[in-house]
Design an enzyme around this catalytic site. Sequence first.
Site, PDB file in Angstrom:
ATOM      1  N   GLU A 117       0.990  -1.150   0.041  1.00  0.00           N
ATOM      2  CA  GLU A 117      -0.131  -0.170  -0.123  1.00  0.00           C
ATOM      3  C   GLU A 117       0.936   1.321  -0.083  1.00  0.00           C
ATOM      4  OE1 GLU A 117      -2.897   0.447   3.274  1.00  0.00           O
ATOM      5  OE2 GLU A 117      -4.001   1.926   2.313  1.00  0.00           O
ATOM      6  N   GLY A 249       3.560   2.197  11.072  1.00  0.00           N
ATOM      7  CA  GLY A 249       3.456   1.505  12.025  1.00  0.00           C
ATOM      8  C   GLY A 249       3.066  -0.122  11.464  1.00  0.00           C
ATOM      9  N   ALA A 250       2.205  -0.199  10.701  1.00  0.00           N
ATOM     10  CA  ALA A 250       1.768  -1.490  10.387  1.00  0.00           C
ATOM     11  C   ALA A 250       0.873  -1.808   9.072  1.00  0.00           C
ATOM     12  CB  ALA A 250       1.093  -2.438  11.439  1.00  0.00           C
ATOM     13  N   ASN A 253      -2.453  -6.291   5.487  1.00  0.00           N
ATOM     14  CA  ASN A 253      -2.399  -7.252   4.333  1.00  0.00           C
ATOM     15  C   ASN A 253      -3.358  -8.484   4.652  1.00  0.00           C
ATOM     16  OD1 ASN A 253      -0.053  -5.845   3.192  1.00  0.00           O
ATOM     17  ND2 ASN A 253       0.859  -6.820   4.874  1.00  0.00           N
ATOM     18  N   HIS A 285      -6.369  -2.080  15.302  1.00  0.00           N
ATOM     19  CA  HIS A 285      -6.647  -1.408  13.832  1.00  0.00           C
ATOM     20  C   HIS A 285      -6.400  -2.211  12.834  1.00  0.00           C
ATOM     21  CE1 HIS A 285      -6.441   2.100  11.608  1.00  0.00           C
ATOM     22  NE2 HIS A 285      -5.656   1.573  10.850  1.00  0.00           N
ATOM     23  N   GLU A 286      -5.263  -2.847  12.653  1.00  0.00           N
ATOM     24  CA  GLU A 286      -5.022  -3.776  11.540  1.00  0.00           C
ATOM     25  C   GLU A 286      -5.806  -5.007  11.412  1.00  0.00           C
ATOM     26  OE1 GLU A 286      -2.863  -2.055   9.772  1.00  0.00           O
ATOM     27  OE2 GLU A 286      -1.972  -0.999  11.402  1.00  0.00           O
ATOM     28  N   HIS A 289      -9.168  -3.862   9.939  1.00  0.00           N
ATOM     29  CA  HIS A 289      -8.964  -3.509   8.634  1.00  0.00           C
ATOM     30  C   HIS A 289      -9.542  -4.806   7.818  1.00  0.00           C
ATOM     31  CE1 HIS A 289      -7.690   0.444   7.599  1.00  0.00           C
ATOM     32  NE2 HIS A 289      -6.574   0.145   8.101  1.00  0.00           N
ATOM     33  N   GLU A 308      -9.917   4.170   6.379  1.00  0.00           N
ATOM     34  CA  GLU A 308      -8.845   4.557   7.475  1.00  0.00           C
ATOM     35  C   GLU A 308      -9.723   5.377   8.577  1.00  0.00           C
ATOM     36  OE1 GLU A 308      -6.278   3.087   7.906  1.00  0.00           O
ATOM     37  OE2 GLU A 308      -5.752   2.576   6.020  1.00  0.00           O
TER      38      GLU A 308
HETATM   39  N1  B3K Z   1      -2.978   0.912   5.736  1.00  0.00           N
HETATM   40  C1  B3K Z   1      -1.730   1.195   6.107  1.00  0.00           C
HETATM   41  C2  B3K Z   1      -1.132   2.558   5.829  1.00  0.00           C
HETATM   42  C3  B3K Z   1      -0.225   2.275   4.667  1.00  0.00           C
HETATM   43  C4  B3K Z   1       0.714   3.544   4.291  1.00  0.00           C
HETATM   44  C5  B3K Z   1       0.953   3.437   2.799  1.00  0.00           C
HETATM   45  N2  B3K Z   1       1.945   4.602   2.960  1.00  0.00           N
HETATM   46  C6  B3K Z   1      -1.653   0.998   7.596  1.00  0.00           C
HETATM   47  C7  B3K Z   1      -2.974   1.410   8.515  1.00  0.00           C
HETATM   48  O1  B3K Z   1      -3.365   2.396   8.206  1.00  0.00           O
HETATM   49  O2  B3K Z   1      -3.476   0.434   8.998  1.00  0.00           O
HETATM   50 ZN    ZN Z   2      -5.394   1.878   8.959  1.00  0.00          ZN
END
Ligand code: B3K
Ligand code: ZN
Length: 844
Positions: A117, A249-250, A253, A285-286, A289, A308
């Site tokens: 990303e 941070g993380a 995927n 958070h991850e 997602h 986000e």
């Molecule tokens: N979605 C990723 C962030 C990606 C940043 C790319 N430059 C982490 C997050 O927001 O959980």
């Molecule tokens: Zn995020």
Amino acid sequence: PRTIYLQDYAPFGWQVQSAHLTFRLAPEATRVVSRLHFAPNPGAPAQDFFLHGEELTLIRASIDGEEITPEVTPEGLRCEVPSGPFLFEAEVEIAPAKNTALEGLYMSNGMYCTQCEAEGFRKITYYPDRPDVMAPFEVRIESDLPVLLSNGDKVEIGEGFAEWHDPWPKPSYLFALVAGELVNHAGQFTTRGGRDVELNVWVRPGDEHKCPFAMESLKTSMRWDEDVYGREYDLDIFNIVAVDDFNMGAMENKGLNIFNSSAVLASPDTSTDADFERIEAIIAHEYFHNWTGNRITCRDWFQLCLKEGLTVFRDQSFTADLRSAPVKRISDVLMLRARQFPEDQGPLAHPVRPESFQEINNFYTATVYEKGAEVIGMLKRLVGDEDYFKALDLYFERHDGDAATIEDWLAVFEDATGRDLSQFKRWYSQAGTPRLRYEESFADGTYTLTFHQHTPPTPGQEEKAPQVIPVAVGLLGPNGDEVVETRVLEVTEAEQSFSFEGLSAQPVPSVLRGFSAPVVLENDIPRETRLFLLAHDTDPFNRWEASRSLARESLMASVTEGAEPDGAWLDALGQVLSETGLEPAFRALMLGVPAQAELARALHEKGVTPDPEAIWTASERLAQTMAARWEGMLPALAEEAKVEADYVPDAEQSGKRALGSAVLALQTRLDGGAAALAAFDGATNMTQQLAALSCLVRAGRDKQALEAFHAQWKNDKLVMNKWFGLQIALAGPDVAVERTEALVKHPQFDASNPNRFRAVLGALAGNHAGFHRADGHGYRLLADHLIDLDSRNPQTAARMAVAFQTWTRYDEGRQALMKAELERIAAKPGLSRDMSEMVSRMLG
Ligand code: B3K
Ligand code: ZN
């Protein structure tokens, strides 16, 4: 560089029915073989067949088995294709060991990992690298490394290879691959629907003992998403991998979250309470997602806040549920004001849903994330909890498997609640922080609040229309009792009145309770009213806010008129601090005073040019006065803050330690560091050790402690980041730059590690008076390092250039110095697209 516009969106002409990738890993020459089944996309306009691809060496390509010679450009590949479905195959070579940008496939400490990303997949192979093209992936990894991971479920693991299959169609930005000598901390979770899920946290050998907390946080997150949002996990395995070199941070995927090691590894000896809380929130958070981002993704990158903003809102709610809701709210607002307000009020202002960009990585901002979360919070406040969850259920039902838009998101709320959200939508399109002001009147038992709203212009948006502002209000009677409980007023007009009837006396309003909207309240509320609210408000946020604004005014008066700190406020605050019924974490927050950068912004808002040295002096003087004035009650507070039980990073213990640290900081002002030295020597966890060390740095008595700390932790990279950062962040303005200069020459400084770079240069940028030293040395030092880093890692460099965004606030001398540095960066040959966009926006 080219600018991309939201209004130019058009769907891709083909669908990817399946993607099959084979990786033959080698540091300097990895081969990636792709087999992509394409079929025409009936809904798309006619277009050339173009696949994104950057920094790839094409070895061969074919369509339906016939070799082709496509037209290859630095951006991708173009070729003729059949009118019906076809199989596209390609083999490319890439060099992960040479990838210093940490985007695409790269190496960190001998392990392979990916970050795709937003647009990193195009550095792995040719592909329609856009979020609205979704496909199931099959991945085969060939390597002698013992652990080979990719998305989805395991198909087969054998000697020198592994095969993975992810059945959930996903965009390429969610692709991930990891290969290395890793060990796992294993766990297990059974979903409410009965699916047994294998959980792993993968780390380098030696870090196993730092995994249990992340694992527990993951399980708690999985349960919470089932309980609160009704969302279950959808694969048989969920892997988390810790990586030392990582730009953020993380990353979420699918089934294979990759984390900055600072956002996973935790132990009481090496992590502070704040680290534990941050790790818990990032894991959540991850994980969240998986539904808000992965199952429902974004149609295009302009919709980034769709995943986000919502996912931040969800992780904030999670932390509020697990810990203390008022403490979490205050911390979030502090963060919003420190990071998002300056963005919204400066040259980088952009709507929560931007309408153009050159480099999307520059838009992973506090506005998209944190203001994006505030917008969701307002929506929930307006429709109420029940309708909010009704709308969310509809969102998941209607859009599962989609690449959706903000229009889709708002439509589910309109359909679920019958509300018209066309005006509310301005929160997504108008940049800038709305200003709100109210007038009061009282006659015949009726109390009337009249609100005025306006939003100052932002770059490219001169005129702003009124927004929907949910203003939570409660009324207190003259004796401090609450006479009207919190109700949410919907301010939709530029000027609008609301009346409360049947009151026996003129009440005192408590406005914007819980910070119900991300606005600036402009009222000059009389000092007596603030003191009254500080003593009586039933809303913890506004109680805190009353004290905070008194602190801000006191400091501003010190800066502009040399006034003494406000004694009446300090006495009233002293009363609150000794209320043992209030949770320690809340009292610790009450002890916090506005940061120097916050004061600079407040002064600027009042039309006063901020003087960093004067702000520093006033802040020091206030801290000194607080300590002297409260000397008598510090021992009792220290006693209350004691934790006898074994260390656990929960809200209760962390709150006590936060209070203890704040008390120690005041104590240090009185004893010059004697108590802090004792606390440093006696510390039994990192929270205490670092709090004591911070006091010693501030007191200028840090030499031995810093040496001892280094001797103890020199082999722990994450702890060493604290060591590097702390001595710059808390140094006096006269020495911050010199310390930075010395530390960038330290043998353990490593500019190619984003954590280390941020620890050092980020600490300088965060030392307000040090960075803004009048001779411009701070500016020059940062610019030198940003220029250097930009050639290797544009993402991290561009992100840190934000330190210059407030340049127009300061005096002419500083403005000229900062502008010169921005121009020097801009003039650098070969500047990245990331940095060139940031710098040109800042220069305006
Ligand atoms: N979605 C990723 C962030 C990606 C940043 C790319 N430059 C982490 C997050 O927001 O959980
Ligand atoms: Zn995020």
